[in-house]
Design an enzyme around this catalytic site. Sequence first.
Site, PDB file in Angstrom:
ATOM      1  N   ASN A  13       0.875  -1.171   0.000  1.00  0.00           N
ATOM      2  CA  ASN A  13       0.000   0.000   0.000  1.00  0.00           C
ATOM      3  C   ASN A  13       0.916   1.226   0.000  1.00  0.00           C
ATOM      4  OD1 ASN A  13      -1.814   2.042   0.429  1.00  0.00           O
ATOM      5  ND2 ASN A  13      -2.379   1.427   2.521  1.00  0.00           N
ATOM      6  N   LYS A  15       0.130   4.219  -0.412  1.00  0.00           N
ATOM      7  CA  LYS A  15      -0.538   5.433   0.092  1.00  0.00           C
ATOM      8  C   LYS A  15      -0.269   6.606  -0.873  1.00  0.00           C
ATOM      9  CE  LYS A  15      -0.306   3.440   4.635  1.00  0.00           C
ATOM     10  NZ  LYS A  15      -0.306   3.610   6.075  1.00  0.00           N
ATOM     11  N   HIS A  99      -9.752   1.615   4.432  1.00  0.00           N
ATOM     12  CA  HIS A  99      -8.513   1.801   5.191  1.00  0.00           C
ATOM     13  C   HIS A  99      -8.758   2.790   6.332  1.00  0.00           C
ATOM     14  CE1 HIS A  99      -4.437   2.928   6.224  1.00  0.00           C
ATOM     15  NE2 HIS A  99      -4.060   1.781   5.675  1.00  0.00           N
ATOM     16  N   GLU A 101      -7.124   5.174   7.398  1.00  0.00           N
ATOM     17  CA  GLU A 101      -6.859   6.587   7.044  1.00  0.00           C
ATOM     18  C   GLU A 101      -8.042   7.192   6.293  1.00  0.00           C
ATOM     19  OE1 GLU A 101      -3.081   5.803   5.192  1.00  0.00           O
ATOM     20  OE2 GLU A 101      -2.261   5.313   7.165  1.00  0.00           O
ATOM     21  N   GLU A 171      -5.815  -4.561  10.530  1.00  0.00           N
ATOM     22  CA  GLU A 171      -4.806  -3.534  10.767  1.00  0.00           C
ATOM     23  C   GLU A 171      -5.121  -2.771  12.051  1.00  0.00           C
ATOM     24  OE1 GLU A 171      -2.667  -2.445   6.882  1.00  0.00           O
ATOM     25  OE2 GLU A 171      -4.396  -1.136   7.042  1.00  0.00           O
ATOM     26  N   GLY A 177       2.063   2.585  10.715  1.00  0.00           N
ATOM     27  CA  GLY A 177       3.040   3.661  10.550  1.00  0.00           C
ATOM     28  C   GLY A 177       3.722   4.084  11.841  1.00  0.00           C
ATOM     29  N   SER A 217       2.977  -1.829  10.380  1.00  0.00           N
ATOM     30  CA  SER A 217       4.427  -1.910  10.607  1.00  0.00           C
ATOM     31  C   SER A 217       5.005  -3.298  10.332  1.00  0.00           C
ATOM     32  CB  SER A 217       4.787  -1.436  12.024  1.00  0.00           C
ATOM     33  OG  SER A 217       4.371  -0.080  12.201  1.00  0.00           O
TER      34      SER A 217
HETATM   35  P1  PGA Z   1       2.453   0.535   7.625  1.00  0.00           P
HETATM   36  O1  PGA Z   1       1.030   0.741   6.929  1.00  0.00           O
HETATM   37  O2  PGA Z   1       3.026  -0.754   7.098  1.00  0.00           O
HETATM   38  O3  PGA Z   1       3.266   1.733   7.199  1.00  0.00           O
HETATM   39  O4  PGA Z   1       2.222   0.477   9.098  1.00  0.00           O
HETATM   40  C1  PGA Z   1       0.162  -0.338   6.748  1.00  0.00           C
HETATM   41  C2  PGA Z   1      -1.140   0.161   6.143  1.00  0.00           C
HETATM   42  O5  PGA Z   1      -1.608   1.236   6.544  1.00  0.00           O
HETATM   43  O6  PGA Z   1      -1.743  -0.505   5.274  1.00  0.00           O
END
Ligand code: PGA
Length: 256
Positions: A13, A15, A99, A101, A171, A177, A217
């Site tokens: 992903n 983003k 997601h 976000e 998640e 993140g 992460s």
């Molecule tokens: P990350 O993001 O691996 O940077 O924690 C995962 C995601 O939001 O899909």
Amino acid sequence: MNRKYRKTVIAANWKMNKDADETKACAEEIKSLVGRVRWCDIVVCVPSVDIAAAVKAFRDCRISVGAQNVFYEPSGAYTGEVSVPMLKSLGVKYVIVGHSERRKYFGETDEDVSKKVRAVLEGGMSPIVCVGEELAQRQAGVEQEIVAAQVKLALQGVEPANLRRVIIAYEPIWAIGTGLTATPEEANRMGEHIRTVIRKMYGARVARSVTIQYGGSMNENNAAELLAQPDVDGGLIGGASLDAKKFAAIVEAANQ
Ligand code: PGA
């Protein structure tokens, strides 16, 4: 993972990162490193404007391109939105839906998520449905209820025959993140719980066939241990997927 019953899917992903030139360069590097891999399915979810560049770069290999969002109406006066038929016509195979976000910054609700899941399935693509609890919810011990409710609402009205195209990405929001990862046991416990929720809705055979990823992460150092868990069938990877070598190392970690 349990390859006997379900696919292992490693998804990037990106983003809101990488322009068209950076997409081409990174996609070509990923293709050269893991373009022929057979032990898992690989998906790279890029920004909408980079989809064409990614599809072109991944031509003639086993890597699929995914989108990070979609709108559920097929066409019309929805300025700024992108529809299922549009993504499909570019060669997109997977779409991330719900997601955290998007839920947090763009006000996406469980109802939007469920409409998007159905639209993606009707369009013949696979939704990667994101669910997960906030830190305060885990501290309060209500993470299983929260995630169960998200899964039930997201799958509302989905035909049993379409479930095998659905991927659930667990998640935990506190792990995205942040460098904090759920332990392999925590990830597996939630994977198992999500499968139980699906079993109650659709029966054991369907539940067994659904791919349940972990995201938050995940990186080249912790992937092997997470993926060794029976109910962690892949990963949705943000930060570490921006680097082709790190992403390829995660794909290699799925070869066990
Ligand atoms: P990350 O993001 O691996 O940077 O924690 C995962 C995601 O939001 O899909």
